[in-house]
Write an enzyme that holds these catalytic residues in place. Structure first.
Site, short mmCIF file in Angstrom:
data_model
loop_
_atom_site.label_atom_id
_atom_site.label_comp_id
_atom_site.label_asym_id
_atom_site.label_seq_id
_atom_site.Cartn_x
_atom_site.Cartn_y
_atom_site.Cartn_z
N ILE A 150 -31.01 11.69 -9.80
CA ILE A 150 -31.66 11.08 -10.62
C ILE A 150 -33.11 11.00 -10.30
O ILE A 150 -33.93 11.26 -11.12
CB ILE A 150 -31.17 9.61 -10.77
N ALA A 232 -31.08 1.37 -11.01
CA ALA A 232 -30.32 1.69 -9.88
C ALA A 232 -29.27 0.90 -9.61
O ALA A 232 -28.01 0.91 -10.41
CB ALA A 232 -31.06 2.09 -8.54
N ARG A 233 -29.62 -0.08 -9.04
CA ARG A 233 -28.42 -1.43 -8.62
C ARG A 233 -29.05 -2.45 -8.68
O ARG A 233 -30.27 -2.62 -7.86
CB ARG A 233 -27.76 -0.96 -7.27
N ASP A 257 -32.28 -2.80 -15.84
CA ASP A 257 -30.90 -2.73 -16.27
C ASP A 257 -29.89 -3.71 -16.15
O ASP A 257 -28.77 -3.70 -16.02
CB ASP A 257 -30.41 -1.38 -16.28
N GLU A 260 -30.51 -11.18 -15.11
CA GLU A 260 -29.94 -12.40 -14.41
C GLU A 260 -30.52 -13.70 -15.08
O GLU A 260 -31.77 -13.51 -15.91
CB GLU A 260 -30.48 -12.28 -13.06
N HIS A 274 -27.51 -3.07 -18.88
CA HIS A 274 -26.74 -2.25 -18.02
C HIS A 274 -26.21 -1.03 -18.91
O HIS A 274 -25.11 -0.59 -18.73
CB HIS A 274 -25.60 -2.74 -17.26
#
Length: 390
Positions: A150, A232-233, A257, A260, A274
């Protein structure tokens, strides 16, 4: 008949890869030899004795108990690159949304419901549009952290937009290095990249080594007012540190993405639900790749894109194929070959590879060995699993 248990909704294009005369594929199935899934969490699931492989239709594998699988000789696959284009395009959307005041301007327009005259609305917007003035991406510097499937595509995209690109990847593979455009300036460390970039896009996996790699300390290296993008995460960013940096004016904007609670209600945060890989094409690509990798493993014992076993493949050389995994200690392969020799089983070809604490072996033999031979291999010290593939 190979039994594949599925979790989540898997693309039909992926499921159709499995020949119905050799595979039984269902969400409810007993004694599966493999799992095929997307994001379902398997950490609390009991591992069946029959399980030999798990294929994740996606890149991240934090929903899999990798260590437990490795100890049991279960090969875990992912599908790196299958959703790369979908994520790349969303990064582009993030860059544009973060540079032009688009979301703010659109939200403002929706507040003008009390104006009934189009000419009056047009006049007001001409007066107010300066509130949403942004900047062009042309000539700006994008820092890409993680230069894999990516990250390299994001770098190419930014270069096509006439941006400057700097990159950092502490685990850059030779294959990825060849794929990377020569115009990308490689940085020696994360802090150097952060200091040079107007925009920073993260593309590293969620590992213990990358957990909260963006934190209070690293954020201090940012060029003031820079925009951080995380597609990414969530685990690689300390969200509390991001909020503190935004409040202090060091970080200009955070686009991610992974919403919170602490990020909501802020004008300097754009949070998406997400959706990085949520395209029909990406889901199809991931499912097809996962299915093909599973079949190659089950039919031939070959391993590609595993996160816990070494990449390994060997063309079929006739006869019968034996595969076995073992703890990565010396002497195991020699002992297994001795078992075959003692039982007059002729070896046609073989290959052995290791990765950290585990090793994997493919051996083609002239004829199918007796069950007692396979039992003897399974009894060799440090052997984890043995399979016979006709």
């Amino acid at each position: 008949m190979y039994k594949i248990k599925t979790y989540n909704q898997i693309s039909v294009k992926g499921l159709d890869r499995f020949p119905r005369d050799r595979y039984e594929v269902a969400s409810e199935i007993g004694h599966p030899i493999a799992y095929l899934l997307r994001s379902h969490k398997l950490h609390d699931e009991v591992i069946p004795e029959t399980l030999r492989a798990v294929a994740r239709a996606g890149a991240g594998v934090n929903n899999l108990p990798i260590e437990a699988y490795t100890q049991r000789g279960i090969v875990a696959f992912n599908t790196p690159g299958a959703n790369a284009n979908a994520v790349k395009e969303l990064v582009l959307a993030g860059l544009l949304l973060g540079s032009r005041g688009i979301t703010q301007g659109m939200s403002y327009v929706q507040t003008l419901t009390d104006i009934g005259d189009a000419a009056a609305m047009s006049k007001l917007l001409e007066q107010e549009k300066k509130r949403f003035a942004g900047q062009e991406l042309y000539g700006k510097t994008l820092g890409v952290v993680g230069l894999g499937a990516i990250g390299s595509m994001v770098a190419e995209m930014a270069l096509a937009l006439d941006m400057k690109v700097v990159g950092f990847d502490p685990a850059l593979s030779v294959e990825a290095a060849w794929r990377l455009p020569s115009q990308v300036q490689k940085m020696e460390n994360l802090q150097s990249l952060l200091a040079h970039a107007d925009y920073v896009s993260l593309h590293v996996p969620a590992l213990e080594s990358t957990r909260h790699m963006i934190n209070r300390e690293t954020l201090q290296s940012l060029r003031p007012g820079a925009t951080l993008l995380n597609f990414a995460r969530d685990a690689i960013v300390d969200s509390a540190a991001v909020v503190a940096s935004l409040d202090a004016g060091q970080l200009g904007q955070y686009i991610c993405d992974f919403p919170e609670p602490c990020l909501l209600g802020r004008s300097d945060v754009i949070a998406m639900p997400h959706i990085g890989a949520s395209t029909a094409e990406a889901e199809e690509n991931c499912a097809v790749m996962a299915a093909d990798q599973l079949m190659d493993f089950l039919h031939n014992g070959n391993i590609k894109n595993s996160v816990n076993f070494p990449p390994i493949s060997m063309a079929r050389n006739g006869g019968c194929r034996i595969t076995f995994s073992n703890e990565n200690v010396s002497g195991v392969l020699g002992h297994v070959l001795s078992v075959l020799a003692d039982n007059e089983v002729n070896v046609l070809d073989m290959v052995n590879k290791s990765r950290e604490q585990v090793a994997y072996n493919i051996i083609d033999v002239e004829q199918s060995p007796h069950d007692s031979v396979i039992d003897s291999i399974a009894a060799v010290d440090h052997v984890i699993t043995v399979r016979v593939i006709a």
